[in-house]
Enzyme design. Structure first.
Site, PDB file in Angstrom:
ATOM      1  N   HIS A   1       0.191   1.870   3.432  1.00 54.03           N
ATOM      2  CA  HIS A   1       1.073   0.766   3.057  1.00 54.03           C
ATOM      3  C   HIS A   1       0.268  -0.411   2.528  1.00 54.03           C
ATOM      4  O   HIS A   1       0.562  -0.953   1.456  1.00 54.03           O
ATOM      5  CB  HIS A   1       1.899   0.346   4.275  1.00 54.03           C
ATOM      6  N   GLU A   2      -0.757  -0.813   3.268  1.00 56.61           N
ATOM      7  CA  GLU A   2      -1.550  -1.970   2.850  1.00 56.61           C
ATOM      8  C   GLU A   2      -2.369  -1.664   1.592  1.00 56.61           C
ATOM      9  O   GLU A   2      -2.511  -2.512   0.704  1.00 56.61           O
ATOM     10  CB  GLU A   2      -2.460  -2.434   3.987  1.00 56.61           C
TER      11      GLU A   2
ATOM     12  N   HIS B   1      11.321  -7.862   3.824  1.00 63.78           N
ATOM     13  CA  HIS B   1      11.197  -6.731   4.731  1.00 63.78           C
ATOM     14  C   HIS B   1      12.551  -6.141   5.103  1.00 63.78           C
ATOM     15  O   HIS B   1      12.629  -4.979   5.481  1.00 63.78           O
ATOM     16  CB  HIS B   1      10.459  -7.158   6.007  1.00 63.78           C
TER      17      HIS B   1
ATOM     18  N   ASP C   1      11.317 -15.029   5.546  1.00 65.00           N
ATOM     19  CA  ASP C   1      10.621 -13.800   5.174  1.00 65.00           C
ATOM     20  C   ASP C   1      10.544 -13.638   3.655  1.00 65.00           C
ATOM     21  O   ASP C   1      10.804 -12.563   3.119  1.00 65.00           O
ATOM     22  CB  ASP C   1      11.309 -12.599   5.818  1.00 65.00           C
TER      23      ASP C   1
ATOM     24  N   HIS D   1      -0.259  -2.127  -1.441  1.00 63.88           N
ATOM     25  CA  HIS D   1      -0.078  -3.522  -1.864  1.00 63.88           C
ATOM     26  C   HIS D   1      -1.142  -3.895  -2.901  1.00 63.88           C
ATOM     27  O   HIS D   1      -0.875  -4.640  -3.854  1.00 63.88           O
ATOM     28  CB  HIS D   1      -0.179  -4.463  -0.662  1.00 63.88           C
TER      29      HIS D   1
ATOM     30  N   GLU E   1       7.377  -4.480  -1.096  1.00 67.34           N
ATOM     31  CA  GLU E   1       7.331  -3.857   0.228  1.00 67.34           C
ATOM     32  C   GLU E   1       7.737  -2.388   0.166  1.00 67.34           C
ATOM     33  O   GLU E   1       7.118  -1.520   0.789  1.00 67.34           O
ATOM     34  CB  GLU E   1       8.249  -4.604   1.194  1.00 67.34           C
TER      35      GLU E   1
ATOM     36  N   TYR F   1       5.984 -11.764  -4.579  1.00 71.01           N
ATOM     37  CA  TYR F   1       6.376 -11.490  -3.201  1.00 71.01           C
ATOM     38  C   TYR F   1       7.485 -12.432  -2.752  1.00 71.01           C
ATOM     39  O   TYR F   1       7.322 -13.264  -1.854  1.00 71.01           O
ATOM     40  CB  TYR F   1       5.159 -11.609  -2.286  1.00 71.01           C
TER      41      TYR F   1
END
Length: 461
Positions: free
Chosen positions: A173-174, A275, A270, A177, A197, A188
């Site tokens: 996941h990271e 998310h 957020d 990014h 995301e 974002y």
């Protein structure tokens, strides 16, 4: 009057700030709450560093570049916050016996292999950039993130969360990014942020399923499975198959993700609910992958990667991205085009139609009245888990009033609101501070020391 901690208004993400905030609020006096507060304080410190850079007018930078021998290397921060820390394992070196180090090593190696072997991409920038990953970041730090130059992972608090290197899809996941930053560069915030995301979850799922040899039909489609410790009532951070069902726990609350535009959440928390609303394109990918059949990384993953690298604008919304995936699928076959178009239609994103940004039934946390009468409200959202938490205090009535007044005397909300901030960063926290009707929203990387202490005082004690 005693201070009150309001029940957080939930929105969706991959350890979003709101989840940490809720855990801290539910554990005001024990080690679990202290770990979560420490995580939030570290995130606040990082925001402050970037805030000072922004005020100075100097170019913002993340971690210093370091020489890496080979395709990647794992470093350890030694439970400090200086990045990248000390190198502990290079790409060609053997296992160390340190679980976090070896898990990060495997996660980076397999992420690089996924993009190289399936999508012909050389590292995250397609130019073979060496990857730096730091583990043991902070003390009991409940988060993981990409800071623009490297990957960073905390150890978790040992009560609610285990180490963030344990589920390999967190690594994927990271890493994704970073890929998104170097391709579409999706902002974002709002729908582009939710897509940012979602794309990370999409290729995290592809990574996990590829390693396990699972077909789209056989996979469970859980993201972050294994991150929760046994005491938590939940399976994972997110479910791509059924957004909103990953966990339902007295401490964490209920998974807030939505899976349809009919439930789209409008919020200023957020980064616009990145998310929460990412569940919509997540579910679309799951539906498309199942309809196309076979392995997700080979069928639907190829379509999503083609769309991501098709020259999208940073402000791409759901409808535009949907069109890009349908166009990519059409290059495969008419059947593939129909399957992908049907998946987006199922989640309420008609192909070729504009998606109203304000659709849905979500609500935002209430704002304090203009004549707050000594009311201080702090809200925290985001993080890889994606929770929103809020706490308030009335000056004069609250036992912490002396400390609050000391901090407020050194905080100029008007000046902070007008100062240039750094861009929102994936999986980092967002804070809103409201005092007597004056309000400012800042990313974790832009907090001043006073704001960080104020947040800790209200949210983490």
């Amino acid at each position: 009057m005693a201070s009150r901690t309001r029940r957080p208004v939930v929105r969706c993400s991959f350890l979003p700030p709101y989840l940490l905030e809720r855990v801290a609020a539910m554990h005001p006096d024990d080690a679990v709450g202290g770990c979560c507060r420490g995580t939030l304080a570290i995130d606040a410190e990082l925001r402050e560093r970037r805030h000072l850079v922004a005020l100075s007018g100097r170019p913002a930078t993340a971690a210093p570049m370091v020489p890496v021998d080979g395709a990647f290397a794992v470093f350890s921060a030694g439970n400090g916050t200086t990045l990248p820390g000390q190198q502990v394992r290079g790409a060609a070196e053997d296992e160390t016996g340190d679980a976090a180090v070896d898990e990060a090593w495997a996660g980076v190696k397999e992420s690089l292999a996924l993009f190289a072997e399936e999508y012909s991409r050389s590292s995250y920038d397609d130019r073979g950039a060496p990857v730096v990953a730091t583990v043991h970041y902070g003390r009991s730090y409940n988060n993981a993130f990409w800071d623009g130059q490297q990957l960073v992972f905390g150890d978790g608090d040992g009560k609610v969360f285990t180490r963030f290197t344990k589920p390999i899809d967190v690594l994927g996941h990271e890493f994704t990014h970073a890929v998104t930053e170097h391709t579409a560069g999706l902002v974002y915030q709002g729908q582009p942020g939710a897509l940012n995301e979602s794309v990370s979850d999409v290729f995290a799922a592809c990574l996990k399923q590829r390693l396990l040899g699972q077909t789209s039909q056989a996979a469970e489609w859980l993201i972050g499975e294994g991150l929760f410790l046994p005491s938590v009532q939940g399976d994972a951070l997110r479910s791509m198959k059924e957004p909103g069902t990953a966990y339902d726990d007295p401490v964490l609350g209920k998974d807030p993700q939505v899976g349809s535009m009919a439930d789209y959440v409008e919020t200023n928390q957020d980064n616009g609910g990145v998310h929460i609303n990412s569940g919509i394109p997540n579910r679309a990918f799951h539906l498309a992958a199942v309809a196309l059949g076979g392995n997700a990384w080979e069928a639907a993953g190829q379509v999503w990667y083609a769309a991501l690298t098709s020259g999208l604008r940073p402000d791409t919304d759901f409808a535009t991205f949907a069109d890009a995936t349908v166009t990519a699928a059409a290059q495969v076959s008419d059947e593939a085009r129909a399957a992908v178009a049907g998946a987006w239609t199922e989640v309420g994103v008609p192909v070729g139609a504009l998606v109203p940004g304000g659709a849905g039934s979500g609500t935002s946390p209430s704002s304090p009245p203009a004549d707050g009468g000594g009311l201080v409200v702090v809200t925290r959202s985001g993080g890889i888990v994606g929770r929103t938490e809020q706490a308030e205090a009335h000056l004069g009535d609250d036992p912490r009033s002396a400390d609050l007044e000391r901090l407020l005397s050194r905080i100029d909300l008007q000046q902070l609101a007008g100062a240039p901030g750094s861009p929102a960063q994936p999986d980092r926290y967002v804070y809103t501070f409201a005092v007597d009707g004056r309000e400012v929203m800042l990313g974790e990387q832009d907090l001043t020391p006073e704001l960080a202490e104020l947040a800790t005082l209200l949210l983490d004690r």
